[in-house]
Write a protein that holds these residues in place. Structure first.
Motif, PDB file in Angstrom:
ATOM      1  N   MET A  37       0.840  -1.200   0.000  1.00  0.00           N
ATOM      2  CA  MET A  37       0.000   0.000   0.000  1.00  0.00           C
ATOM      3  C   MET A  37       0.874   1.249   0.000  1.00  0.00           C
ATOM      4  N   LYS A  38       1.932   1.215   0.777  1.00  0.00           N
ATOM      5  CA  LYS A  38       2.869   2.336   0.839  1.00  0.00           C
ATOM      6  C   LYS A  38       3.505   2.580  -0.535  1.00  0.00           C
ATOM      7  N   ALA A  39       3.857   1.509  -1.235  1.00  0.00           N
ATOM      8  CA  ALA A  39       4.450   1.648  -2.572  1.00  0.00           C
ATOM      9  C   ALA A  39       3.465   2.307  -3.533  1.00  0.00           C
ATOM     10  N   ILE A  40       2.190   1.949  -3.429  1.00  0.00           N
ATOM     11  CA  ILE A  40       1.165   2.555  -4.288  1.00  0.00           C
ATOM     12  C   ILE A  40       1.083   4.051  -4.016  1.00  0.00           C
ATOM     13  N   ILE A  41       0.988   4.402  -2.747  1.00  0.00           N
ATOM     14  CA  ILE A  41       0.850   5.817  -2.384  1.00  0.00           C
ATOM     15  C   ILE A  41       2.122   6.592  -2.740  1.00  0.00           C
ATOM     16  N   LYS A  42       3.263   5.983  -2.512  1.00  0.00           N
ATOM     17  CA  LYS A  42       4.534   6.641  -2.859  1.00  0.00           C
ATOM     18  C   LYS A  42       4.598   6.910  -4.363  1.00  0.00           C
ATOM     19  N   TYR A  43       4.209   5.918  -5.153  1.00  0.00           N
ATOM     20  CA  TYR A  43       4.208   6.112  -6.601  1.00  0.00           C
ATOM     21  C   TYR A  43       3.253   7.246  -6.985  1.00  0.00           C
ATOM     22  N   LEU A  44       2.030   7.191  -6.471  1.00  0.00           N
ATOM     23  CA  LEU A  44       1.041   8.213  -6.818  1.00  0.00           C
ATOM     24  C   LEU A  44       1.526   9.595  -6.384  1.00  0.00           C
ATOM     25  N   ILE A 157      10.856   8.907 -17.234  1.00  0.00           N
ATOM     26  CA  ILE A 157      10.522   7.486 -17.359  1.00  0.00           C
ATOM     27  C   ILE A 157       9.621   7.125 -16.186  1.00  0.00           C
ATOM     28  N   ASP A 158       8.504   6.524 -16.502  1.00  0.00           N
ATOM     29  CA  ASP A 158       7.577   6.091 -15.466  1.00  0.00           C
ATOM     30  C   ASP A 158       8.227   4.932 -14.710  1.00  0.00           C
ATOM     31  N   PRO A 159       8.464   5.090 -13.393  1.00  0.00           N
ATOM     32  CA  PRO A 159       9.208   4.067 -12.647  1.00  0.00           C
ATOM     33  C   PRO A 159       8.416   2.794 -12.342  1.00  0.00           C
ATOM     34  N   LEU A 160       7.121   2.798 -12.636  1.00  0.00           N
ATOM     35  CA  LEU A 160       6.299   1.616 -12.394  1.00  0.00           C
ATOM     36  C   LEU A 160       5.733   1.052 -13.685  1.00  0.00           C
ATOM     37  N   PHE A 161       5.215   1.905 -14.544  1.00  0.00           N
ATOM     38  CA  PHE A 161       4.561   1.444 -15.767  1.00  0.00           C
ATOM     39  C   PHE A 161       5.409   1.654 -17.019  1.00  0.00           C
ATOM     40  N   GLY A 162       6.633   2.133 -16.835  1.00  0.00           N
ATOM     41  CA  GLY A 162       7.537   2.341 -17.966  1.00  0.00           C
ATOM     42  C   GLY A 162       8.211   1.047 -18.380  1.00  0.00           C
ATOM     43  N   ASP A 163       9.131   1.159 -19.312  1.00  0.00           N
ATOM     44  CA  ASP A 163       9.836  -0.020 -19.826  1.00  0.00           C
ATOM     45  C   ASP A 163      10.692  -0.699 -18.759  1.00  0.00           C
ATOM     46  N   LYS A 164      11.262   0.094 -17.859  1.00  0.00           N
ATOM     47  CA  LYS A 164      12.105  -0.463 -16.797  1.00  0.00           C
ATOM     48  C   LYS A 164      11.504  -0.089 -15.453  1.00  0.00           C
ATOM     49  N   VAL A 165      11.157  -1.103 -14.686  1.00  0.00           N
ATOM     50  CA  VAL A 165      10.551  -0.879 -13.372  1.00  0.00           C
ATOM     51  C   VAL A 165      11.659  -0.634 -12.349  1.00  0.00           C
ATOM     52  N   ASP A 167      13.537  -0.550  -8.836  1.00  0.00           N
ATOM     53  CA  ASP A 167      13.626  -1.582  -7.797  1.00  0.00           C
ATOM     54  C   ASP A 167      12.561  -1.418  -6.720  1.00  0.00           C
ATOM     55  N   GLU A 168      12.311  -0.193  -6.318  1.00  0.00           N
ATOM     56  CA  GLU A 168      11.356   0.047  -5.240  1.00  0.00           C
ATOM     57  C   GLU A 168       9.916  -0.320  -5.622  1.00  0.00           C
ATOM     58  N   TYR A 169       9.652  -0.512  -6.911  1.00  0.00           N
ATOM     59  CA  TYR A 169       8.294  -0.829  -7.363  1.00  0.00           C
ATOM     60  C   TYR A 169       8.163  -2.235  -7.957  1.00  0.00           C
ATOM     61  N   LYS A 170       9.208  -3.043  -7.880  1.00  0.00           N
ATOM     62  CA  LYS A 170       9.168  -4.379  -8.500  1.00  0.00           C
ATOM     63  C   LYS A 170       8.082  -5.268  -7.904  1.00  0.00           C
ATOM     64  N   LYS A 171       7.959  -5.278  -6.581  1.00  0.00           N
ATOM     65  CA  LYS A 171       6.930  -6.092  -5.937  1.00  0.00           C
ATOM     66  C   LYS A 171       5.542  -5.614  -6.353  1.00  0.00           C
ATOM     67  N   LEU A 172       5.346  -4.329  -6.393  1.00  0.00           N
ATOM     68  CA  LEU A 172       4.067  -3.770  -6.826  1.00  0.00           C
ATOM     69  C   LEU A 172       3.794  -4.112  -8.282  1.00  0.00           C
ATOM     70  N   SER A 173       4.785  -4.018  -9.129  1.00  0.00           N
ATOM     71  CA  SER A 173       4.639  -4.374 -10.539  1.00  0.00           C
ATOM     72  C   SER A 173       4.202  -5.821 -10.704  1.00  0.00           C
ATOM     73  N   GLU A 174       4.816  -6.711  -9.942  1.00  0.00           N
ATOM     74  CA  GLU A 174       4.432  -8.140  -9.987  1.00  0.00           C
ATOM     75  C   GLU A 174       3.002  -8.341  -9.537  1.00  0.00           C
ATOM     76  N   ARG A 175       2.599  -7.606  -8.518  1.00  0.00           N
ATOM     77  CA  ARG A 175       1.223  -7.714  -8.017  1.00  0.00           C
ATOM     78  C   ARG A 175       0.228  -7.208  -9.058  1.00  0.00           C
ATOM     79  N   ILE A 176       0.575  -6.161  -9.754  1.00  0.00           N
ATOM     80  CA  ILE A 176      -0.299  -5.624 -10.814  1.00  0.00           C
ATOM     81  C   ILE A 176      -0.444  -6.648 -11.938  1.00  0.00           C
ATOM     82  N   LYS A 177       0.639  -7.289 -12.302  1.00  0.00           N
ATOM     83  CA  LYS A 177       0.609  -8.301 -13.375  1.00  0.00           C
ATOM     84  C   LYS A 177      -0.260  -9.489 -12.995  1.00  0.00           C
ATOM     85  N   GLN A 178      -0.352  -9.798 -11.703  1.00  0.00           N
ATOM     86  CA  GLN A 178      -1.174 -10.912 -11.239  1.00  0.00           C
ATOM     87  C   GLN A 178      -2.656 -10.601 -11.312  1.00  0.00           C
ATOM     88  N   SER A 179      -2.989  -9.334 -11.309  1.00  0.00           N
ATOM     89  CA  SER A 179      -4.405  -8.915 -11.297  1.00  0.00           C
ATOM     90  C   SER A 179      -5.077  -9.125 -12.635  1.00  0.00           C
TER      91      SER A 179
END
Length: 179
Positions: A37-44, A157-165, A167-179
């Motif tokens: 949740m913190k990663a989501i808010i930090k990104y936003l 470069i978008d650190p979550l939805f860009g071509d290269k994620v 490090d701080e958003y890798k877990k969140l990126s994986e969770r998004i891909k699972q959805s």
């Protein structure tokens, strides 16, 4: 530029959906990954403050310079961006407290999350249904060229939805891909 804003709104909506899932878990007394949740808010907080809202504000200010609209309409977007920023900071700080093992009533966390999600969704709906269609219908190709020249973040470069994620958003990126 509008396509970037629309894409950002889709991405933000997906993140808000994830937060909504976390709220349901909290309401049902199930475990919640507060770091996610913190990663989501930090990104936003970071992405919206640095790129998304400044782009919208620049486009909207340009639009207002050449179109006549009432003061309440002219000021609403800017006021909403300030409110979104403030409520995001407050939620970010609340999650920091939780992650530092401060005692925060579950109901307070749920209420803040619900308010945050509701505000974000209403804000994006206003932009998508009211503001962006008027801008798109009104601005010319020349207007867009001028705006592109004024935008000084071309290389971001978008650190979550860009071509290269990042490090701080890798877990969140994986969770998004699972959805």
């Amino acid at each position: 530029m509008l396509s970037t804003i629309h894409k950002d709104h889709v991405n933000i909506s997906n993140l808000l959906r994830l937060l909504r899932e976390k709220v349901k878990l909290l309401e049902n007394d199930q475990g919640v990954d507060y770091r996610l949740m913190k990663a989501i808010i930090k990104y936003l907080r970071n992405y919206s403050d640095k790129y998304h809202h400044p782009m919208e504000d620049m486009i909207y200010e340009y639009y207002l310079k050449y179109r006549i609209v009432s003061d309440d309409v002219a000021n609403r977007l800017s006021l909403e961006h300030k409110l979104v920023k403030q409520i995001t900071i407050e939620l970010d700080e609340l999650l920091d407290m939780i992650l530092l093992d401060a005692v925060v009533p579950k109901e307070q966390c749920i209420e803040r999350l619900k308010n945050f999600i509701k505000l974000q969704m209403a804000h994006m709906a206003y932009e998508e249904q009211e503001i962006l269609p008027k801008i798109e219908a009104s601005l010319t190709e020349n207007d867009w060229r001028i705006l592109e020249e004024q935008w000084h973040h071309e290389g971001h470069i978008d650190p979550l939805f860009g071509d290269k994620v990042a490090d701080e958003y890798k877990k969140l990126s994986e969770r998004i891909k699972q959805s």
